[in-house]
Design a protein around this motif. Structure first.
Motif, PDB file in Angstrom:
ATOM      1  N   ALA A  32       0.834  -1.207   0.000  1.00 20.56           N
ATOM      2  CA  ALA A  32       0.000   0.000   0.000  1.00 20.56           C
ATOM      3  C   ALA A  32       0.866   1.252   0.000  1.00 20.56           C
ATOM      4  O   ALA A  32       0.623   2.201  -0.764  1.00 20.56           O
ATOM      5  N   TYR A  33       1.896   1.252   0.829  1.00 18.17           N
ATOM      6  CA  TYR A  33       2.771   2.429   0.920  1.00 18.17           C
ATOM      7  C   TYR A  33       3.533   2.633  -0.387  1.00 18.17           C
ATOM      8  O   TYR A  33       3.678   3.772  -0.868  1.00 18.17           O
ATOM      9  N   LEU A  34       4.010   1.546  -0.971  1.00 22.21           N
ATOM     10  CA  LEU A  34       4.726   1.661  -2.246  1.00 22.21           C
ATOM     11  C   LEU A  34       3.821   2.216  -3.342  1.00 22.21           C
ATOM     12  O   LEU A  34       4.210   3.111  -4.098  1.00 22.21           O
ATOM     13  N   VAL A  35       2.608   1.686  -3.441  1.00 26.04           N
ATOM     14  CA  VAL A  35       1.682   2.126  -4.488  1.00 26.04           C
ATOM     15  C   VAL A  35       1.261   3.574  -4.258  1.00 26.04           C
ATOM     16  O   VAL A  35       1.133   4.357  -5.205  1.00 26.04           O
ATOM     17  N   GLU A  36       1.037   3.936  -2.997  1.00 22.47           N
ATOM     18  CA  GLU A  36       0.656   5.318  -2.678  1.00 22.47           C
ATOM     19  C   GLU A  36       1.745   6.310  -3.060  1.00 22.47           C
ATOM     20  O   GLU A  36       1.462   7.494  -3.277  1.00 22.47           O
ATOM     21  N   HIS A  37       2.976   5.833  -3.124  1.00 18.93           N
ATOM     22  CA  HIS A  37       4.100   6.709  -3.476  1.00 18.93           C
ATOM     23  C   HIS A  37       4.736   6.272  -4.794  1.00 18.93           C
ATOM     24  O   HIS A  37       5.948   6.409  -4.995  1.00 18.93           O
ATOM     25  N   ALA A  38       3.906   5.740  -5.692  1.00 20.37           N
ATOM     26  CA  ALA A  38       4.403   5.262  -6.983  1.00 20.37           C
ATOM     27  C   ALA A  38       5.195   6.339  -7.713  1.00 20.37           C
ATOM     28  O   ALA A  38       4.824   7.509  -7.718  1.00 20.37           O
ATOM     29  N   GLY A  39       6.303   5.912  -8.304  1.00 25.41           N
ATOM     30  CA  GLY A  39       7.162   6.832  -9.043  1.00 25.41           C
ATOM     31  C   GLY A  39       8.243   7.466  -8.205  1.00 25.41           C
ATOM     32  O   GLY A  39       9.201   8.023  -8.741  1.00 25.41           O
ATOM     33  N   ARG A  40       8.114   7.383  -6.867  1.00 28.06           N
ATOM     34  CA  ARG A  40       9.115   7.979  -5.976  1.00 28.06           C
ATOM     35  C   ARG A  40      10.081   6.922  -5.464  1.00 28.06           C
ATOM     36  O   ARG A  40       9.686   5.781  -5.197  1.00 28.06           O
ATOM     37  N   VAL A  41      11.330   7.294  -5.330  1.00 29.99           N
ATOM     38  CA  VAL A  41      12.320   6.393  -4.737  1.00 29.99           C
ATOM     39  C   VAL A  41      12.193   6.475  -3.225  1.00 29.99           C
ATOM     40  O   VAL A  41      12.256   7.565  -2.637  1.00 29.99           O
ATOM     41  N   LEU A  42      11.974   5.331  -2.584  1.00 29.06           N
ATOM     42  CA  LEU A  42      11.829   5.260  -1.126  1.00 29.06           C
ATOM     43  C   LEU A  42      13.022   4.505  -0.554  1.00 29.06           C
ATOM     44  O   LEU A  42      13.334   3.389  -0.991  1.00 29.06           O
ATOM     45  N   THR A  43      13.695   5.111   0.392  1.00 27.60           N
ATOM     46  CA  THR A  43      14.864   4.465   0.972  1.00 27.60           C
ATOM     47  C   THR A  43      14.443   3.306   1.862  1.00 27.60           C
ATOM     48  O   THR A  43      13.293   3.229   2.329  1.00 27.60           O
ATOM     49  N   ARG A  44      15.379   2.403   2.113  1.00 27.88           N
ATOM     50  CA  ARG A  44      15.094   1.290   3.023  1.00 27.88           C
ATOM     51  C   ARG A  44      14.720   1.817   4.402  1.00 27.88           C
ATOM     52  O   ARG A  44      13.831   1.294   5.062  1.00 27.88           O
ATOM     53  N   GLY A  45      15.421   2.871   4.828  1.00 29.54           N
ATOM     54  CA  GLY A  45      15.118   3.458   6.139  1.00 29.54           C
ATOM     55  C   GLY A  45      13.699   3.999   6.214  1.00 29.54           C
ATOM     56  O   GLY A  45      12.994   3.796   7.209  1.00 29.54           O
ATOM     57  N   GLN A  46      13.270   4.684   5.157  1.00 34.02           N
ATOM     58  CA  GLN A  46      11.899   5.203   5.112  1.00 34.02           C
ATOM     59  C   GLN A  46      10.876   4.078   5.236  1.00 34.02           C
ATOM     60  O   GLN A  46       9.912   4.173   6.002  1.00 34.02           O
ATOM     61  N   LEU A  47      11.087   3.026   4.477  1.00 37.69           N
ATOM     62  CA  LEU A  47      10.128   1.925   4.456  1.00 37.69           C
ATOM     63  C   LEU A  47      10.082   1.198   5.797  1.00 37.69           C
ATOM     64  O   LEU A  47       8.999   0.852   6.288  1.00 37.69           O
ATOM     65  N   ILE A  48      11.234   0.982   6.391  1.00 38.79           N
ATOM     66  CA  ILE A  48      11.258   0.308   7.690  1.00 38.79           C
ATOM     67  C   ILE A  48      10.579   1.168   8.751  1.00 38.79           C
ATOM     68  O   ILE A  48       9.778   0.676   9.556  1.00 38.79           O
ATOM     69  N   ASP A  49      10.859   2.458   8.759  1.00 37.33           N
ATOM     70  CA  ASP A  49      10.224   3.355   9.735  1.00 37.33           C
ATOM     71  C   ASP A  49       8.710   3.366   9.568  1.00 37.33           C
ATOM     72  O   ASP A  49       7.959   3.360  10.548  1.00 37.33           O
ATOM     73  N   GLU A  50       8.262   3.393   8.323  1.00 41.51           N
ATOM     74  CA  GLU A  50       6.826   3.481   8.051  1.00 41.51           C
ATOM     75  C   GLU A  50       6.096   2.181   8.378  1.00 41.51           C
ATOM     76  O   GLU A  50       5.002   2.208   8.956  1.00 41.51           O
ATOM     77  N   ILE A  51       6.670   1.046   8.024  1.00 40.91           N
ATOM     78  CA  ILE A  51       5.972  -0.231   8.152  1.00 40.91           C
ATOM     79  C   ILE A  51       6.255  -0.921   9.482  1.00 40.91           C
ATOM     80  O   ILE A  51       5.353  -1.490  10.104  1.00 40.91           O
TER      81      ILE A  51
END
Length: 228
Positions: free
Chosen positions: A163-182
């Motif tokens: 869900a988070y990836l699709v909501e931010h489609a087209g943007r590069v998300l760092t591993r740190g961002q994804l871990i913090d969010e999820i």
């Protein structure tokens, strides 16, 4: 994350259900006294109510009648009674489904998901509206994912990550961002957990998981979901 209100006076049943439902990605509020049910419904505004028929303080039929007079929120009734008349009365009061104790937790979860799929969306905020990118549609309210129109079941963490990836489609998300969010900012561990979840997601949403086109790796940085 869909919100459920569980109205059940038997602690062992309620606790077991809450654990299972939360593992399935639901947010669960539990009350054990009938008199607390309607105030809890007003406060929580759940997406679905799981309502025991026999309760102290106020019966499930009265609670169902009160809520139904004010809302079309889906209601599934639970009861230890097997009489056909009880089932009919419950449905006539406006319950959407009816489950007799003892019941399979797996069956109840399936019934909840089925009722939520049938229920019309109401008062959906912009940030809860379904999002879609590259043929993948994510609906947080229904806790539902479709890939090229086909329904795909995901465990809770994989659902949140996708869900988070699709909501931010087209943007590069760092591993740190994804871990913090999820997983949360207090997560203790390395990024391998994230990479494992990404690999699993690719097997579910990619036509060729070994050559992914939707969930793209950005070397040395993180991941990006394709926006078209």
């Amino acid at each position: 994350m869909p919100k459920l209100l569980l109205v059940e006076d038997e602690k062992s049943i309620a606790e077991g259900l809450a654990i299972t439902l939360e593992a399935e990605g639901f947010q669960v509020a539990w009350v054990k006294d009938g008199l607390d049910a309607v105030p809890a419904w007003e406060r929580v505004r759940p997406d679905l109510v799981v309502l025991d028929l026999m309760l102290p303080g106020m019966s499930g039929t009265e609670i169902c009648r009160t809520i139904r007079a004010r809302s079309d929120v889906p209601i599934i009734m639970l009861t230890a009674r097997e009489a056909e008349v009880d089932r009919v009365v419950g449905l006539e009061l406006g319950a959407d489904d009816y489950v007799t104790k003892p019941f399979s937790t797996r069956e109840l979860v399936a019934r909840i998901k089925a009722v939520l799929r049938r229920a019309p969306l109401q008062d959906v905020a912009d940030d809860e509206a379904p999002v879609e990118a590259a043929g993948v549609r994510v609906d947080r309210v229904r806790h539902e994912v479709r890939v090229d129109g086909e329904l795909v079941d995901l465990p809770p963490k994989e659902f949140e990550l996708l869900a988070y990836l699709v909501e931010h489609a087209g943007r590069v998300l760092t591993r740190g961002q994804l871990i913090d969010e999820i997983w949360g900012s207090d997560y203790v561990g390395d990024t391998k957990t994230l990479d494992v979840h990404i690999r699993r997601l690719r097997t579910r949403v990619e036509k060729e998981p070994e050559a992914p086109s939707r969930i793209q790796t950005v070397r040395g940085v993180g991941y990006r979901f394709a926006d078209s």
